[in-house]
Design a protein around this motif. Structure first.
Motif, PDB file in Angstrom:
ATOM      1  N   ASN A  24     -39.135 -16.528 -59.398  1.00 55.21           N
ATOM      2  CA  ASN A  24     -39.732 -17.669 -60.094  1.00 55.21           C
ATOM      3  C   ASN A  24     -38.973 -18.027 -61.378  1.00 55.21           C
ATOM      4  N   HIS A  25     -37.656 -17.741 -61.370  1.00 52.33           N
ATOM      5  CA  HIS A  25     -36.830 -18.085 -62.531  1.00 52.33           C
ATOM      6  C   HIS A  25     -35.397 -18.229 -62.030  1.00 52.33           C
ATOM      7  N   ALA A  26     -34.868 -19.455 -62.035  1.00 53.57           N
ATOM      8  CA  ALA A  26     -33.585 -19.751 -61.396  1.00 53.57           C
ATOM      9  C   ALA A  26     -32.434 -18.929 -61.957  1.00 53.57           C
ATOM     10  N   GLU A  27     -32.329 -18.818 -63.279  1.00 51.37           N
ATOM     11  CA  GLU A  27     -31.218 -18.068 -63.866  1.00 51.37           C
ATOM     12  C   GLU A  27     -31.315 -16.579 -63.562  1.00 51.37           C
ATOM     13  N   ARG A  28     -32.534 -16.055 -63.590  1.00 57.97           N
ATOM     14  CA  ARG A  28     -32.702 -14.643 -63.250  1.00 57.97           C
ATOM     15  C   ARG A  28     -32.371 -14.401 -61.789  1.00 57.97           C
ATOM     16  N   ASP A  29     -32.778 -15.306 -60.908  1.00 59.11           N
ATOM     17  CA  ASP A  29     -32.468 -15.158 -59.486  1.00 59.11           C
ATOM     18  C   ASP A  29     -30.961 -15.177 -59.254  1.00 59.11           C
ATOM     19  N   LYS A  30     -30.254 -16.022 -60.002  1.00 54.98           N
ATOM     20  CA  LYS A  30     -28.794 -16.048 -59.908  1.00 54.98           C
ATOM     21  C   LYS A  30     -28.215 -14.694 -60.289  1.00 54.98           C
ATOM     22  N   HIS A  31     -28.771 -14.075 -61.327  1.00 54.69           N
ATOM     23  CA  HIS A  31     -28.315 -12.752 -61.751  1.00 54.69           C
ATOM     24  C   HIS A  31     -28.644 -11.703 -60.683  1.00 54.69           C
ATOM     25  N   LEU A  32     -29.836 -11.787 -60.104  1.00 52.89           N
ATOM     26  CA  LEU A  32     -30.221 -10.827 -59.061  1.00 52.89           C
ATOM     27  C   LEU A  32     -29.308 -10.912 -57.840  1.00 52.89           C
ATOM     28  N   ARG A  33     -28.753 -12.095 -57.573  1.00 56.11           N
ATOM     29  CA  ARG A  33     -27.847 -12.269 -56.430  1.00 56.11           C
ATOM     30  C   ARG A  33     -26.427 -11.799 -56.733  1.00 56.11           C
ATOM     31  N   SER A  34     -26.138 -11.540 -57.998  1.00 54.82           N
ATOM     32  CA  SER A  34     -24.779 -11.192 -58.425  1.00 54.82           C
ATOM     33  C   SER A  34     -24.451  -9.737 -58.099  1.00 54.82           C
ATOM     34  N   ASP A  35     -23.221  -9.340 -58.429  1.00 58.22           N
ATOM     35  CA  ASP A  35     -22.771  -7.969 -58.185  1.00 58.22           C
ATOM     36  C   ASP A  35     -23.538  -6.946 -59.020  1.00 58.22           C
ATOM     37  N   ASP A  36     -24.208  -7.388 -60.073  1.00 63.19           N
ATOM     38  CA  ASP A  36     -25.008  -6.464 -60.879  1.00 63.19           C
ATOM     39  C   ASP A  36     -26.191  -5.905 -60.094  1.00 63.19           C
ATOM     40  N   PHE A  37     -26.634  -6.673 -59.094  1.00 65.38           N
ATOM     41  CA  PHE A  37     -27.812  -6.256 -58.336  1.00 65.38           C
ATOM     42  C   PHE A  37     -27.548  -6.276 -56.824  1.00 65.38           C
ATOM     43  N   LEU A  38     -27.850  -7.380 -56.160  1.00 64.52           N
ATOM     44  CA  LEU A  38     -27.830  -7.416 -54.690  1.00 64.52           C
ATOM     45  C   LEU A  38     -26.474  -7.757 -54.086  1.00 64.52           C
ATOM     46  N   ALA A  39     -25.570  -8.330 -54.861  1.00 64.66           N
ATOM     47  CA  ALA A  39     -24.227  -8.677 -54.371  1.00 64.66           C
ATOM     48  C   ALA A  39     -24.309  -9.426 -53.035  1.00 64.66           C
ATOM     49  N   VAL A  40     -25.040 -10.520 -53.028  1.00 65.90           N
ATOM     50  CA  VAL A  40     -25.356 -11.199 -51.765  1.00 65.90           C
ATOM     51  C   VAL A  40     -24.129 -11.825 -51.095  1.00 65.90           C
ATOM     52  N   ASP A  41     -23.095 -12.160 -51.845  1.00 65.68           N
ATOM     53  CA  ASP A  41     -21.891 -12.715 -51.216  1.00 65.68           C
ATOM     54  C   ASP A  41     -21.246 -11.693 -50.287  1.00 65.68           C
ATOM     55  N   GLU A  42     -21.263 -10.435 -50.691  1.00 67.88           N
ATOM     56  CA  GLU A  42     -20.677  -9.373 -49.873  1.00 67.88           C
ATOM     57  C   GLU A  42     -21.680  -8.777 -48.888  1.00 67.88           C
ATOM     58  N   PHE A  43     -22.952  -8.749 -49.290  1.00 67.04           N
ATOM     59  CA  PHE A  43     -23.994  -8.137 -48.463  1.00 67.04           C
ATOM     60  C   PHE A  43     -25.159  -9.116 -48.299  1.00 67.04           C
ATOM     61  N   PRO A  44     -25.002 -10.113 -47.427  1.00 72.30           N
ATOM     62  CA  PRO A  44     -26.014 -11.163 -47.306  1.00 72.30           C
ATOM     63  C   PRO A  44     -27.306 -10.726 -46.621  1.00 72.30           C
ATOM     64  N   GLN A  45     -27.293  -9.538 -46.017  1.00 73.31           N
ATOM     65  CA  GLN A  45     -28.498  -9.079 -45.327  1.00 73.31           C
ATOM     66  C   GLN A  45     -28.840  -7.640 -45.718  1.00 73.31           C
ATOM     67  N   ALA A  46     -30.137  -7.360 -45.704  1.00 71.65           N
ATOM     68  CA  ALA A  46     -30.643  -5.991 -45.771  1.00 71.65           C
ATOM     69  C   ALA A  46     -31.421  -5.756 -44.485  1.00 71.65           C
ATOM     70  N   THR A  47     -31.413  -4.538 -43.971  1.00 73.59           N
ATOM     71  CA  THR A  47     -32.097  -4.260 -42.707  1.00 73.59           C
ATOM     72  C   THR A  47     -32.906  -2.969 -42.816  1.00 73.59           C
ATOM     73  N   PHE A  48     -33.954  -2.915 -42.013  1.00 69.32           N
ATOM     74  CA  PHE A  48     -34.735  -1.686 -41.855  1.00 69.32           C
ATOM     75  C   PHE A  48     -34.922  -1.439 -40.369  1.00 69.32           C
ATOM     76  N   LYS A  49     -34.690  -0.198 -39.948  1.00 75.07           N
ATOM     77  CA  LYS A  49     -34.894   0.186 -38.553  1.00 75.07           C
ATOM     78  C   LYS A  49     -35.618   1.521 -38.535  1.00 75.07           C
ATOM     79  N   SER A  50     -36.772   1.547 -37.899  1.00 72.30           N
ATOM     80  CA  SER A  50     -37.585   2.760 -37.899  1.00 72.30           C
ATOM     81  C   SER A  50     -36.967   3.850 -37.035  1.00 72.30           C
ATOM     82  N   ARG A  51     -37.269   5.096 -37.399  1.00 68.45           N
ATOM     83  CA  ARG A  51     -36.898   6.263 -36.606  1.00 68.45           C
ATOM     84  C   ARG A  51     -38.120   6.881 -35.935  1.00 68.45           C
TER      85      ARG A  51
END
Length: 196
Positions: free
Chosen positions: A86-113
């Motif tokens: 709910n904050h555009a500038e913060r979301d931009k930071h969260l997408r950066s290499d400091d956090f989620l690095a979405v350009d390099e890792f656009p997906q997260a996955t979960f697979k149960s065992r």
């Protein structure tokens, strides 16, 4: 604090027993059309307040069998770029290499065992599986509660659950240090599936 995580959605496939639960046996797809699902997070901000957010785009499915918990499973795929605090500038930071690095890792996955019932009533379970986030895969445990299941007004059959887990940011290679009060993030997952 109950442990949450990510996606995932197999808990329904693991909870509740008896004939009524057996009626819900099957494979379920997340209700992405009706938007009856949420993956949310909560993290302390400097120890003074909490920051809340969510991922707006994710999909998955789960298999439920009341008599054979070992056959229950869940898979979830999250678009990390859909993070929304709910904050555009913060979301931009969260997408950066400091956090989620979405350009390099656009997906997260979960697979149960595996799925493990808590107690005899089978309305609670632990879902153990692999979460891959920011290119790092680690085993996590979701504490899951069956919300309910049954026929819907449109002739389908639905099942829903909520689950929680807690993740250490450093465990997934997130380099940003937000201070001692913000080393972990609580994840809350609420999913409604439609039987296929």
């Amino acid at each position: 604090m109950r442990k949450l995580a990510i996606s995932s959605a197999v808990s329904m496939a693991v909870l509740a027993g008896g004939v009524q639960a057996a009626e819900g046996d099957g494979t379920y797809a997340f209700d992405t059309q009706g938007n009856h699902q949420f993956i949310m997070f909560k993290i302390s901000h400097l120890g003074y307040s909490y920051l809340y957010g969510r991922f707006n785009e994710f999909d998955g499915q789960f298999t439920y069998n009341a008599e054979d918990p070992a056959s229950n499973s869940v898979q979830v795929t999250i678009d990390t770029g859909s993070v929304d605090s709910n904050h555009a500038e913060r979301d931009k930071h969260l997408r950066s290499d400091d956090f989620l690095a979405v350009d390099e890792f656009p997906q997260a996955t979960f697979k149960s065992r595996k799925v493990i019932f808590d107690g005899d009533d089978r309305d609670e379970a632990k879902i153990v599986g692999d979460l891959t986030l920011r290119g790092v895969t680690r085993e996590i445990t979701l504490d899951a509660d069956m919300v309910g299941h049954g026929k819907d007004p449109w002739g389908g059959y639905r099942m829903g659950f909520e689950a929680e887990t807690e993740l250490r940011l450093k465990d997934f290679g997130i380099p940003m240090d937000l201070g001692p009060q913000s080393q972990t993030v609580e994840m809350i997952i609420s999913v409604e599936g439609v039987r296929q």
